[in-house]
Motif scaffolding. Structure first.
Motif, PDB file in Angstrom:
ATOM      1  N   ASP A 149       0.840  -1.198   0.000  1.00  0.00           N
ATOM      2  CA  ASP A 149       0.000   0.000   0.000  1.00  0.00           C
ATOM      3  C   ASP A 149       0.873   1.244   0.000  1.00  0.00           C
ATOM      4  O   ASP A 149       2.083   1.166   0.207  1.00  0.00           O
ATOM      5  CB  ASP A 149      -0.934  -0.012   1.218  1.00  0.00           C
ATOM      6  N   GLN A 199     -12.000   3.819  -2.348  1.00  0.00           N
ATOM      7  CA  GLN A 199     -11.390   2.535  -2.699  1.00  0.00           C
ATOM      8  C   GLN A 199     -11.301   2.362  -4.211  1.00  0.00           C
ATOM      9  O   GLN A 199     -12.072   2.947  -4.971  1.00  0.00           O
ATOM     10  CB  GLN A 199     -12.239   1.400  -2.089  1.00  0.00           C
ATOM     11  N   PRO A 301      -7.091   3.796  -5.796  1.00  0.00           N
ATOM     12  CA  PRO A 301      -7.501   4.091  -4.413  1.00  0.00           C
ATOM     13  C   PRO A 301      -6.834   5.400  -4.000  1.00  0.00           C
ATOM     14  O   PRO A 301      -5.641   5.575  -4.211  1.00  0.00           O
ATOM     15  CB  PRO A 301      -6.922   2.906  -3.618  1.00  0.00           C
ATOM     16  N   GLU A 688     -15.269  -3.291  -5.165  1.00  0.00           N
ATOM     17  CA  GLU A 688     -13.984  -3.060  -4.491  1.00  0.00           C
ATOM     18  C   GLU A 688     -12.876  -3.846  -5.174  1.00  0.00           C
ATOM     19  O   GLU A 688     -12.948  -5.065  -5.246  1.00  0.00           O
ATOM     20  CB  GLU A 688     -14.028  -3.560  -3.048  1.00  0.00           C
ATOM     21  N   GLU A 690      -9.944  -5.031  -4.204  1.00  0.00           N
ATOM     22  CA  GLU A 690      -9.237  -5.130  -2.941  1.00  0.00           C
ATOM     23  C   GLU A 690      -8.218  -6.249  -2.960  1.00  0.00           C
ATOM     24  O   GLU A 690      -8.389  -7.239  -3.671  1.00  0.00           O
ATOM     25  CB  GLU A 690     -10.249  -5.402  -1.840  1.00  0.00           C
ATOM     26  N   LYS A 705      -8.216  -9.989  -3.965  1.00  0.00           N
ATOM     27  CA  LYS A 705      -9.135 -10.748  -3.105  1.00  0.00           C
ATOM     28  C   LYS A 705     -10.150 -11.539  -3.919  1.00  0.00           C
ATOM     29  O   LYS A 705     -10.458 -12.675  -3.602  1.00  0.00           O
ATOM     30  CB  LYS A 705      -9.892  -9.776  -2.200  1.00  0.00           C
TER      31      LYS A 705
END
Lengths: 838, 156, 343
Positions: A149, A199, A301, A688, A690, A705
């Protein structure tokens, strides 16, 4: 062909130039490609099949960050049915969509930067064979630190994901200041500081990326691809394949949805092209859905911090915005995206002083890029939610507050964007009226809420991706003696109806029906360059080019007809497939006759038109992002119902008003608005992009994910509420027939309107997207505990910003340049010098 | 198998799904694919009159059965009223999800000549669309219902 | 695009033939019913059988016999056939509700009752493509040694994702299994184990052929499903409730089953027993909901935060009992499940 006796009654005018009713523009019509689509005849890239065609599969990195120490393809090459195996050394030339980010290779040469980074390609007789051979490629990796991140990227300068970034794993930082913001804060009655997080999300077009490449006997290459940008792909192929662009033909197949996800040149395109050249066979690839998630180039994001000073009456005195972006593993459009996270904040409400700081980091995830709204969506969310908080504190209705501070048309913003028509006030008033806002806001029962938000968006990026002084769009028209008209244009049909727009404009000018016109689009051999279907540019730019070409043709035809009919040119009308004297319609020729008259007079008839956006006045470094010929505006009201116990949220209805200038084809326009609302709700509530970092002690893995259409949640027909669409039509002369964009603008206000509706319903702020039941429940718990009734990010991290470029705004006598811009040593100051220097 | 009313004979690799055989061995590329895992609906066809996901049907199990795809909706040179309505009312933007939605809607109307909006929504809830937001699709189905009824009355 | 792996295909005409083939091929063969669970797993290489034994042409698996003693449902009835069956009402209502909410209408036209009962357990780490699973070093359920949901766990924690099983358990269903060696009839509750890998006590060579339900005079039943969207999604929590009431609306028998909170559907015995002899007033409902929800220990293996799912479990048991009591729950059903089912 119409018989003479059946010719329509042509209208008589008392004097020439009476307001001519438009025959095609603004009339609800079936689009020209509609029937092909409903019969399954439209040929998408994966529908193409050629004799002896081979199939390609890609081997992708299983590691988020690693060096390739060894690749052995011998077992794969020996597998029965395999024709060819390619690795990075076969395509060593780097590329990238932006000239400043040429940081991609078709196949990684030595450094893999995210799970899914392409490492090798197998081309075989059958796709299953190619897939089976992938497992036979032995790759050895040396693992590098996984950077998950932006926070970690800031703290971990080594190992560098790209040596070409600014510093460590920071890709790009910028700081711009227009006017003295501190002075503005000092003048304010109230100052608001808020952080927001938006996001990432992905485009999820139903059609996966696909491409087919073939070599002709002369050695020239043709490639069909589901791409939004055939011209940029064309340039990239020439570079990577080291072939003259003149020997490469790119055909953009109609896209089964793009939304910005098909606007980069991609590894799979380079690879099938190379394979076709090597094998002398057609080569096809169609990505799996998971691979599409790895291509990504979706919404960054973004963590945002807004500081806004206002007077008691709502006037903004000063605004400061800081953004921290998670760029993923490559540059893509990222530098442009970075500036977009600040550029448009001044286009809706008057902001006299503005400071913007942005930092984009690299991380070991699929790269982010442009998704519908490109970088402006995230800060618009923050701005609109903050405005809601401001309205509450100042005890003003949110609609009323905005109406007080709406920007004015045809002027420069603090950051030197030139606004055209600004229909925002009318959008607000209209949406307030149709939604019953005044009876709902703060008046609905507990658990029910109404939220309002606004936005603006570009109608085409004012500057091209690579610097040049050439038109951004060109159209060529050909005329057949039988009356057929062919339109050639590089514009790409991605579902938005661009082919129909071109046909409609030409039909309107020449008095034809759109079905008399054939459009050949997206083919670099056939049509003049159009930069591509991105930034909502096609209607305005290709449309204006088509308009010019058609008007030039009309002039030639008018002259020839005028001579024959002995009618002054200014009295001639083109309508209903005739050219006739507006004051005596029986004096007429058919359109085919007009063509022949002109051809007899001039020789073969053909015209071109082109469009170049007006020069921007944002001359400071970074000012290339944000300018546009004009901007569209939108206002939306969303109703939400929230269960206070579980936070379960449903959105029963959305009202939206969009300042479009002119709706060229109302059902298509409505479709863009509703489609934008749909996608906005998806982002607001469930989408999302993610990633999952496995426990560090056990694994280095950083994986998406849910790279599937089941687990990446997009709304179904049952999740879509009713939408009331209002179009505000105040034609903007900068657009063809006054049209502005509609493909992206209506998405932007939806997410903040949902957040604002949640607050109205249950009194909690979700300062984050997506807005989910879990977050609402947590915020409600905070509220019950007497703490800030909010769920959202914490503090914005400390970032070492560069010194801001100071650009005095127009009203302080600024000329669009920075007063403190330092030219780097040795940098050529003109394009001519650039050529000599290289 | 019978494909769009015609008997066809085709040989294919045994691991292929009905989707793959339709597109690759029978040249019927009207049926699309978005995921190949049954998660998007884009590959829907009618098998013995019922909408199924062709990416999850083994071609081997289709021997002697009746398949209808988007290519079979038009009849006697005329578009099916659903196709006409979708084309006229802007229900197809990129057009990629359209073939699957058309056959699924046809199956709905074959079973229920006058569905309400909720029933249409429900029937199409297995088809994802990323372009339209679904509303014009519902309206097109409703328009087709009217056209079909009118046609029926006209013939009666 | 994704392709199936290569396989041998057998198409037996009788159950005996099918059973014989399965016994002969061993664990290399899998029966194929609707294929809507197996084929995606094969494309992702989670299951790679050498031989597929199609049940399509096998006689005797599609019956629907309603008699005075009860109901016999063939395992190869499609979920659409179950969902559209108006004879499934009163006590059997929940079965229709559950079947009609599985996946999508197209999938329900192919998917079978037996397939849904035997549905593979699911997990964020397992229901992924081959390459993805390679990136995480695989997992305990398939080809790996770590359960990534809870690395300290020695057991696989994949979650039961069937919609029909919780209902069938609430209705006291039995199932009949046939193999080359014979056949057996067992209560459905004995078929499941709370283990993500060994979740079903069915031998590799057994075929589930029939579901048996006693007729349930005086019973009412209901099914509530939690998922993010109105279609496609598997349950991330479900509640099946069935009860028999006296003429004074006192509960005489009750069963509450929680789905998708463990590797098997969990029967809330304590909550069910508590209801007996009581009327469904708000306090009783709240206590039963609380007892049932205690069983819900959701994990980070599916959509939504696990702590939030637990909260909803209480809410859903509440809704289910209110519905059994006779309350009009159309509005709540509409909001949570996006459609008020007309039955």
């Amino acid at each position: 062909m119409r018989k003479q006796e059946e010719s329509p009654e042509l209208p008589v005018e008392d004097s020439p130039g009476d307001a001519e009713a438009l025959q095609v523009i603004g009339v609800p019509r079936r689009r020209i490609d509609a029937r092909a689509k409903v019969t399954g005849q439209t040929r998408f890239a994966d529908d193409i099949s050629l004799p002896r065609m081979a199939h390609c599969k890609l081997l992708r990195s299983p590691h988020p960050h690693a060096r390739i120490t060894k690749i052995d393809t011998s077992r794969a090459r020996a597998y029965p049915g395999v024709y060819l195996v390619l690795t990075g050394k076969d395509l060593p030339i780097p590329y990238g969509i932006l000239p400043v980010s040429q940081d991609e290779h078709a196949l990684c040469t030595d450094h893999v930067r995210h799970v899914g980074d392409a490492v090798a390609a197998v081309i075989a007789r059958e796709e299953l064979t190619a897939f089976e051979a992938l497992d036979l490629i032995d790759v050895q990796y040396e693992l590098l630190t996984t950077i998950s991140d932006p926070q970690q990227a800031l703290e971990t300068p080594e190992p560098r994901i790209h040596d070409s970034g600014e510093e460590g794993n920071i890709h790009k930082r910028a700081a711009l200041e227009f006017g003295n913001v501190e002075e503005g804060f000092a003048e304010a009655d109230e100052i608001f500081e808020d952080t927001f997080f938006y996001q990432g999300s992905t485009h999820l077009p139903i059609e996966q990326h696909a491409a087919v490449a073939v070599k002709d006997p002369e050695g020239k290459l043709t490639i069909w691809s589901s791409t939004q940008v055939p011209h940029y792909l064309h340039r990239t192929l020439a570079k990577v394949l080291e072939m003259p662009a003149a020997h490469i033909r790119v055909i953009a197949a109609p896209n089964g949805g793009g939304f910005g996800g098909k606007s980069d040149p991609f590894p799979h395109e380079m690879i099938v092209a190379k394979a076709a050249l090597v094998l002398d066979r057609p080569v096809k690839i169609c990505l799996t859905r998971e691979e599409v998630f790895y291509c990504h180039r979706g919404r960054h994001p973004v963590l945002m911090k807004f500081k806004t000073g206002v007077k008691k009456d709502g006037t903004i005195t000063s605004m400061q915005l800081q953004t921290l972006m998670d760029g993923g593993a490559y540059g893509s459009y990222g530098v442009a995206s970075a500036f977009y996270t600040g550029a448009l904040q001044t286009t809706t409400y008057h902001v006299p002083r503005y400071r913007f700081q942005v930092c984009r980091t690299f991380t070991n995830k699929p790269p982010c890029g442009p998704k519908r709204g490109h970088g402006t969506v995230q800060p618009r969310f923050g701005q609109e939610v903050q405005l809601d908080k401001i309205a509450e504190k100042l005890k003003l209705d949110p609609a009323e507050l905005r109406l007080r501070i709406v920007e004015s048309p045809n002027r420069l913003t603090a950051n030197f964007l030139t606004l055209g028509t600004v229909g925002l006030a009318e959008c607000i008033r209209r949406v307030v009226k149709v939604s019953g806002w005044n009876e709902k806001f703060r008046k609905l029962p507990e658990g029910h809420g109404a939220g309002l938000a606004c936005s603006a968006y570009l109608t085409g990026a004012g500057l091209p991706i690579y610097w040049n002084n050439l038109p951004q769009s060109g159209v060529q028209l050909k005329f057949d003696r039988g009356g057929g008209v062919t339109v050639f244009c590089g514009a790409t049909e991605i579902g938005q109806g661009s082919d129909d727009v071109l046909a409609a404009i030409v039909a309107e000018v020449l008095g034809l029906d759109t079905f008399d016109i054939r459009v050949y689009s997206g083919d670099t051999d056939l049509g003049p360059v159009d930069l591509g279907s991105y930034s909502s540019r096609v209607t305005l730019m290709a449309g204006n080019a088509a308009l010019q070409a058609a008007e030039r043709a009309r002039a030639m035809l008018a002259e020839a007809v005028s001579k024959r009919l002995e009618v002054p040119q200014h009295r001639l009308r083109f309508a209903h497939k005739y050219v006739f004297d507006s004051m005596a319609p029986e004096r007429r020729v058919t359109f085919p006759e007009a063509i022949c008259l002109a051809e007899a007079q001039y020789g073969t008839i053909g015209t071109v038109g082109s469009y170049t956006p007006p020069k921007s006045q944002a001359l400071y470094k970074g000012g290339g992002v944000g300018p546009s010929p004009t901007y569209s505006y939108t206002a939306a009201v969303v109703e939400a119902v929230i269960d206070p116990v579980t936070g379960w949220i449903t959105v029963p209805k959305v009202w939206i008003a969009h300042d479009i200038g002119r709706a060229l084809n109302p059902p298509l326009v409505r479709g863009q608005v509703e489609g934008s609302v749909y996608m906005g709700l998806g982002e607001a509530l469930m989408e999302e992009q993610e990633f999952r970092r496995l426990p560090q002690k056990l694994s280095h893995a950083l994986v998406h994910k849910f790279p599937s259409m089941l687990e990446y949640k997009s709304p179904t027909s049952l999740d879509m509420p009713d939408v009331v669409t209002e179009l505000i039509e105040d034609p903007d002369p900068r657009g063809p027939f006054g049209a502005k964009e509609v493909g992206q603008g209506p998405l932007l206000p939806v997410m903040p309107a949902v957040a604002n509706a949640v607050y109205d319903a249950v009194g909690v702020r979700i300062d984050e997207v997506p807005i989910t039941p879990e977050k609402i429940v947590k915020a409600l718990a905070e509220k019950r505990a007497g703490r800030a009734p909010r769920f959202g990010p914490g503090d914005f991290p400390a970032i070492h910003w560069p010194e801001a470029l100071r650009v005095p705004p127009p009203w302080e006598g600024g000329d669009g340049r920075a007063v403190n811009e330092v030219r780097r040593q040795g940098k050529p100051s003109s394009e001519k010098e650039k050529v000599h220097a290289s | 198998m019978t494909l769009n009313g015609e008997e066809v004979d085709v040989s294919f690799a045994s691991y292929k799904t009905l989707l793959e055989v339709l597109r690759e061995d029978l040249g019927h590329t009207g049926t699309k694919h978005g995921c190949e895992l049954g998660e998007c609906g884009a590959c829907a066809v009618l098998l013995d009159g019922k909408p199924v996901l062709s990416c999850l049907v083994l071609a081997l199990e289709c021997d002697g059965r009746n398949v209808m795809t988007v290519e079979g909706l038009a009849a006697d040179g005329n578009l099916h009223p659903l196709q006409e309505a979708f084309a006229d009312l802007g229900a197809a933007q990129c057009g990629y999800c359209t073939p699957a939605i058309l056959v699924t809607a046809k199956a709905l109307l074959d079973e229920n000549a006058n569905p309400n909006r909720d029933q249409i929504r429900e029937a199409l809830s297995g088809n994802l669309c990323r372009c339209t937001g679904y509303l014009q699709i519902f309206e097109a189905v409703e328009a087709a219902v009217v056209r079909i009824a009118e046609e029926r009355n006209r013939r009666a | 695009m994704m392709r199936l792996p290569r396989f041998d295909f057998r198409a037996p005409r009788t159950l005996e033939e099918a059973a014989r083939i399965l016994a002969g091929e061993g664990t290399d063969a899998l029966p194929l019913a609707g294929g809507t669970d197996l084929l995606p797993n094969m494309k992702r290489r989670q299951q790679v059988p050498k031989t597929l034994v199609s049940l399509r042409y096998v006689e005797g698996l599609r019956h629907h016999q309603m008699g005075p003693a009860g109901l016999r449902l063939g395992a190869c009835l499609t979920l659409a056939e179950i969902a559209d069956d108006p004879r499934l009402r009163n006590g059997m209502t929940a079965l229709r509700q559950a079947a009609s909410q599985v996946a999508t209408s197209q999938i329900r036209n192919q998917a079978t009752l037996g397939g849904n009962i035997c549905l593979d357990t699911r997990c964020n780490y397992y229901d992924q493509n081959y390459e993805w699973r390679k990136s995480i070093g695989f997992c305990l359920k398939k080809d790996g040694t770590t359960c990534w949901v809870a690395p300290a766990s020695r057991k696989c924690l994949a979650v039961s994702s069937t919609d029909t099983a919780p209902v069938l358990l609430a209705l006291g269903a039995r199932v009949r299994l046939v193999s080359h060696g014979g056949e057996r009839e067992v209560p459905l509750s004995a078929l499941y184990d709370n283990d993500g890998i060994q979740y079903i006590r069915k031998r590799f060579d057994e075929v589930l052929v029939e579901v048996l339900l006693d007729s349930l005079p005086g019973w009412k039943s209901t099914y509530w499903k939690l998922r993010r969207r109105g279609s496609f999604d598997f349950p991330v929590l479900s509640v099946a409730a069935a009860a028999r009431f006296s003429k004074q609306s006192v509960v005489e028998e009750a069963r509450i089953v929680l789905g998708s909170v463990a590797s098997r559907p969990l029967i809330a015995e304590d909550a069910g027993k508590f209801l007996v002899g009581r009327s469904l007033n708000p306090e009783v409902i709240a206590e039963a909901a609380s007892r049932a929800a205690r069983l819900a220990k959701p994990l980070d293996n599916t959509d939504f935060d696990m702590s939030w799912r637990k909260r909803v479990a209480m809410q859903f048991v509440t809704y289910a009992l209110q519905e059994l009591r006779g309350d009009d729950m159309k509005s709540e059903r509409g909001r949570w499940m996006h459609h008020a089912l007309p039955f």
